[in-house]
Design an enzyme around this catalytic site. Sequence first.
Site, PDB file in Angstrom:
ATOM      1  N   LYS A 186       0.849  -1.197   0.000  1.00  0.00           N
ATOM      2  CA  LYS A 186       0.000   0.000   0.000  1.00  0.00           C
ATOM      3  C   LYS A 186       0.876   1.235   0.000  1.00  0.00           C
ATOM      4  O   LYS A 186       1.788   1.370   0.821  1.00  0.00           O
ATOM      5  CB  LYS A 186      -0.914   0.032   1.222  1.00  0.00           C
ATOM      6  CG  LYS A 186      -1.822   1.270   1.272  1.00  0.00           C
ATOM      7  CD  LYS A 186      -2.763   1.252   2.465  1.00  0.00           C
ATOM      8  CE  LYS A 186      -2.104   1.723   3.740  1.00  0.00           C
ATOM      9  NZ  LYS A 186      -1.902   3.211   3.742  1.00  0.00           N
TER      10      LYS A 186
ATOM     11  N   THR B 268     -10.565   3.480  10.664  1.00  0.00           N
ATOM     12  CA  THR B 268     -10.431   2.609  11.834  1.00  0.00           C
ATOM     13  C   THR B 268      -9.903   3.340  13.065  1.00  0.00           C
ATOM     14  O   THR B 268      -9.885   2.776  14.158  1.00  0.00           O
ATOM     15  CB  THR B 268      -9.522   1.406  11.528  1.00  0.00           C
ATOM     16  OG1 THR B 268      -8.295   1.866  10.952  1.00  0.00           O
ATOM     17  CG2 THR B 268     -10.201   0.453  10.555  1.00  0.00           C
TER      18      THR B 268
ATOM     19  N   ARG C 104       2.848  -0.831  10.720  1.00  0.00           N
ATOM     20  CA  ARG C 104       3.917  -0.784  11.710  1.00  0.00           C
ATOM     21  C   ARG C 104       4.304  -2.117  12.331  1.00  0.00           C
ATOM     22  O   ARG C 104       5.497  -2.316  12.617  1.00  0.00           O
ATOM     23  CB  ARG C 104       3.546   0.233  12.799  1.00  0.00           C
ATOM     24  CG  ARG C 104       3.728   1.674  12.331  1.00  0.00           C
ATOM     25  CD  ARG C 104       3.025   2.679  13.220  1.00  0.00           C
ATOM     26  NE  ARG C 104       1.576   2.627  13.044  1.00  0.00           N
ATOM     27  CZ  ARG C 104       0.743   3.553  13.515  1.00  0.00           C
ATOM     28  NH1 ARG C 104       1.218   4.580  14.197  1.00  0.00           N
ATOM     29  NH2 ARG C 104      -0.549   3.451  13.307  1.00  0.00           N
TER      30      ARG C 104
ATOM     31  N   LYS D 258      -7.578   7.989  -1.055  1.00  0.00           N
ATOM     32  CA  LYS D 258      -8.875   8.322  -0.461  1.00  0.00           C
ATOM     33  C   LYS D 258      -9.498   9.586  -1.052  1.00  0.00           C
ATOM     34  O   LYS D 258      -9.842  10.538  -0.346  1.00  0.00           O
ATOM     35  CB  LYS D 258      -8.735   8.498   1.061  1.00  0.00           C
ATOM     36  CG  LYS D 258      -8.201   7.292   1.808  1.00  0.00           C
ATOM     37  CD  LYS D 258      -8.116   7.578   3.309  1.00  0.00           C
ATOM     38  CE  LYS D 258      -7.593   6.396   4.092  1.00  0.00           C
ATOM     39  NZ  LYS D 258      -6.134   6.202   3.911  1.00  0.00           N
TER      40      LYS D 258
ATOM     41  N   ASP E 177      -3.473   4.305  -2.015  1.00  0.00           N
ATOM     42  CA  ASP E 177      -4.452   4.664  -0.986  1.00  0.00           C
ATOM     43  C   ASP E 177      -4.474   6.176  -0.781  1.00  0.00           C
ATOM     44  O   ASP E 177      -3.897   6.704   0.160  1.00  0.00           O
ATOM     45  CB  ASP E 177      -4.074   3.939   0.308  1.00  0.00           C
ATOM     46  CG  ASP E 177      -4.979   4.281   1.478  1.00  0.00           C
ATOM     47  OD1 ASP E 177      -6.156   4.584   1.236  1.00  0.00           O
ATOM     48  OD2 ASP E 177      -4.500   4.237   2.628  1.00  0.00           O
TER      49      ASP E 177
ATOM     50  N   ASP F 178     -14.261  14.458  -3.165  1.00  0.00           N
ATOM     51  CA  ASP F 178     -14.500  15.800  -3.694  1.00  0.00           C
ATOM     52  C   ASP F 178     -15.753  15.725  -4.551  1.00  0.00           C
ATOM     53  O   ASP F 178     -16.456  14.707  -4.545  1.00  0.00           O
ATOM     54  CB  ASP F 178     -13.269  16.265  -4.498  1.00  0.00           C
ATOM     55  CG  ASP F 178     -13.068  17.772  -4.430  1.00  0.00           C
ATOM     56  OD1 ASP F 178     -14.046  18.520  -4.688  1.00  0.00           O
ATOM     57  OD2 ASP F 178     -11.946  18.221  -4.123  1.00  0.00           O
TER      58      ASP F 178
END
Length: 239
Positions: free
Chosen positions: A34, A125, A216, A63, A61, A66
């Site tokens: 990603k 999330t 991470r 997102k 990614d 608009d």
Amino acid sequence: MQGDKRLIVALDAPDMDRVACLVETIGDAVSYYKVGMELYYSEGSKVISYLRGLDKEIFLDLKLHDIPNTVARGLSSLTTLGASMLNVHASGGLRMMEAARRSVAEKAAELGIARPKLIAVTILTSIDETEWVNLRHDKNIAEYVVHLAQLAQCAGIDGVVASPQEAAAIRAACGDNFIIVTPGVRPQGAAVNDQSRIATPAGALKNGAHHLVVGRPITAATDPRSAALAILREMREKG
């Protein structure tokens, strides 16, 4: 060895040097990455070219959210990069998602390339119940996530990004062929960090997820390859 494409590793890194170090260290254990805002905004399309040169698949990614025309034009440009998956925010509405779907399909056909999957972000999330109350929604998080997933499906979108906790409800509402990508996946014993609605890799898959996005716990590990392999082992515990 071909990496399990259900695992997508989030390259939340600031520059190409860090990206190259991570990808080379992880090696053939992972085949899907990603690329998010931090990395794309700092390095641009060269990170996509680098990963494609290594035969890696890419979830870009960004997102988009608009007015329909702006999102459609933005996605038309992004489709030329060759990522396997792109995304928008479902909260942009039905017309925005329909325009996004048409734009991606038309540009891919024009270029003679496979159409990238287009998915819609439901609720981030990082949003917990306290933050949800602050936003003054009249449904609980799970109900609203399912509503957005059904709206995305109505618009012809391929799937959604949602937390592992809502995956089972989305699967029940939208069927087996609707893609569910779940961030907020944490292996057993890992730090939660800034995520709120989380699950283990095996738990997310049991709930119906198709792809797990993990950052991470792999990229900040002392040995990222070993961390990735450990998560793949957890994924195989499903069923």
